[in-house]
Design a protein around this motif. Structure first.
Motif, PDB file in Angstrom:
ATOM      1  N   PRO A   1       0.836  -1.195   0.000  1.00  0.00           N
ATOM      2  CA  PRO A   1       0.000   0.000   0.000  1.00  0.00           C
ATOM      3  C   PRO A   1       0.879   1.255   0.000  1.00  0.00           C
ATOM      4  O   PRO A   1       2.067   1.197   0.347  1.00  0.00           O
ATOM      5  N   ALA A   2       0.293   2.385  -0.350  1.00  0.00           N
ATOM      6  CA  ALA A   2       1.046   3.634  -0.499  1.00  0.00           C
ATOM      7  C   ALA A   2       1.841   3.995   0.750  1.00  0.00           C
ATOM      8  O   ALA A   2       3.000   4.405   0.662  1.00  0.00           O
ATOM      9  N   TRP A   3       1.229   3.832   1.930  1.00  0.00           N
ATOM     10  CA  TRP A   3       1.934   4.209   3.161  1.00  0.00           C
ATOM     11  C   TRP A   3       3.167   3.337   3.375  1.00  0.00           C
ATOM     12  O   TRP A   3       4.210   3.813   3.796  1.00  0.00           O
ATOM     13  N   ALA A   4       3.062   2.048   3.068  1.00  0.00           N
ATOM     14  CA  ALA A   4       4.178   1.129   3.274  1.00  0.00           C
ATOM     15  C   ALA A   4       5.286   1.383   2.257  1.00  0.00           C
ATOM     16  O   ALA A   4       6.473   1.331   2.600  1.00  0.00           O
ATOM     17  N   ARG A   5       4.906   1.664   1.028  1.00  0.00           N
ATOM     18  CA  ARG A   5       5.895   1.998   0.006  1.00  0.00           C
ATOM     19  C   ARG A   5       6.661   3.251   0.413  1.00  0.00           C
ATOM     20  O   ARG A   5       7.888   3.298   0.351  1.00  0.00           O
ATOM     21  N   ALA A   6       5.935   4.278   0.853  1.00  0.00           N
ATOM     22  CA  ALA A   6       6.578   5.535   1.261  1.00  0.00           C
ATOM     23  C   ALA A   6       7.502   5.310   2.454  1.00  0.00           C
ATOM     24  O   ALA A   6       8.607   5.859   2.504  1.00  0.00           O
ATOM     25  N   ALA A   7       7.065   4.520   3.416  1.00  0.00           N
ATOM     26  CA  ALA A   7       7.893   4.234   4.591  1.00  0.00           C
ATOM     27  C   ALA A   7       9.153   3.468   4.191  1.00  0.00           C
ATOM     28  O   ALA A   7      10.249   3.758   4.690  1.00  0.00           O
ATOM     29  N   ALA A   8       9.018   2.509   3.288  1.00  0.00           N
ATOM     30  CA  ALA A   8      10.192   1.753   2.824  1.00  0.00           C
ATOM     31  C   ALA A   8      11.143   2.662   2.054  1.00  0.00           C
ATOM     32  O   ALA A   8      12.364   2.582   2.220  1.00  0.00           O
ATOM     33  N   GLU A   9      10.594   3.540   1.224  1.00  0.00           N
ATOM     34  CA  GLU A   9      11.437   4.471   0.477  1.00  0.00           C
ATOM     35  C   GLU A   9      12.160   5.428   1.423  1.00  0.00           C
ATOM     36  O   GLU A   9      13.321   5.767   1.194  1.00  0.00           O
ATOM     37  N   LEU A  10      11.486   5.839   2.486  1.00  0.00           N
ATOM     38  CA  LEU A  10      12.128   6.689   3.486  1.00  0.00           C
ATOM     39  C   LEU A  10      13.283   5.937   4.149  1.00  0.00           C
ATOM     40  O   LEU A  10      14.356   6.492   4.351  1.00  0.00           O
ATOM     41  N   GLU A  11      13.062   4.697   4.467  1.00  0.00           N
ATOM     42  CA  GLU A  11      14.102   3.877   5.100  1.00  0.00           C
ATOM     43  C   GLU A  11      15.325   3.763   4.202  1.00  0.00           C
ATOM     44  O   GLU A  11      16.461   3.746   4.680  1.00  0.00           O
ATOM     45  N   LEU A  12      15.123   3.692   2.898  1.00  0.00           N
ATOM     46  CA  LEU A  12      16.232   3.506   1.963  1.00  0.00           C
ATOM     47  C   LEU A  12      16.839   4.811   1.469  1.00  0.00           C
ATOM     48  O   LEU A  12      17.922   4.802   0.867  1.00  0.00           O
ATOM     49  N   ALA A  13      16.176   5.923   1.687  1.00  0.00           N
ATOM     50  CA  ALA A  13      16.652   7.214   1.188  1.00  0.00           C
ATOM     51  C   ALA A  13      17.986   7.588   1.830  1.00  0.00           C
ATOM     52  O   ALA A  13      18.214   7.336   3.013  1.00  0.00           O
ATOM     53  N   THR A  14      18.840   8.202   1.038  1.00  0.00           N
ATOM     54  CA  THR A  14      20.166   8.559   1.540  1.00  0.00           C
ATOM     55  C   THR A  14      20.495  10.039   1.387  1.00  0.00           C
ATOM     56  O   THR A  14      21.561  10.475   1.830  1.00  0.00           O
ATOM     57  N   THR A  15      19.618  10.817   0.771  1.00  0.00           N
ATOM     58  CA  THR A  15      19.875  12.246   0.601  1.00  0.00           C
ATOM     59  C   THR A  15      18.710  13.044   1.178  1.00  0.00           C
ATOM     60  O   THR A  15      17.617  12.510   1.379  1.00  0.00           O
TER      61      THR A  15
END
Length: 89
Positions: free
Chosen positions: A17-31
């Motif tokens: 779901p959108a919230w989980a995708r966004a949370a995972a992307e936040l976890e992987l973000a580096t900048t």
């Protein structure tokens, strides 16, 4: 940290779901930019289930980076963190 990132990568291989995708992307973000974008998506999703990831950034101390560890590692995203937190609570 490695386990969180591995879990986020595995989650993104599915159709979360959108919230989980966004949370995972936040976890992987580096900048700053990618973290800000992910936080904006967390806020837009408006789902409290993303709170643990946002809280990890929100509760990070305002010191710990830089040559002497005196600068805020997340200064560039503090406003985005606050907006995301407000949106999910």
């Amino acid at each position: 940290r490695a386990r969180r990132r591995a879990g986020a990568r595995a989650l993104l291989e599915t159709e979360p779901p959108a919230w989980a995708r966004a949370a995972a992307e936040l976890e992987l973000a580096t900048t700053c930019a990618t973290r800000r974008d992910a936080l904006a998506r967390v806020a837009a999703a408006g789902d409290a289930r993303a709170a643990p990831v946002v809280e990890r950034f929100r509760s990070a101390p305002p010191r710990g980076c830089g040559r002497r560890g005196e600068t805020d590692c997340y200064a560039c995203i503090r406003p985005a963190i606050a907006r995301a937190w407000e949106a999910i609570h």
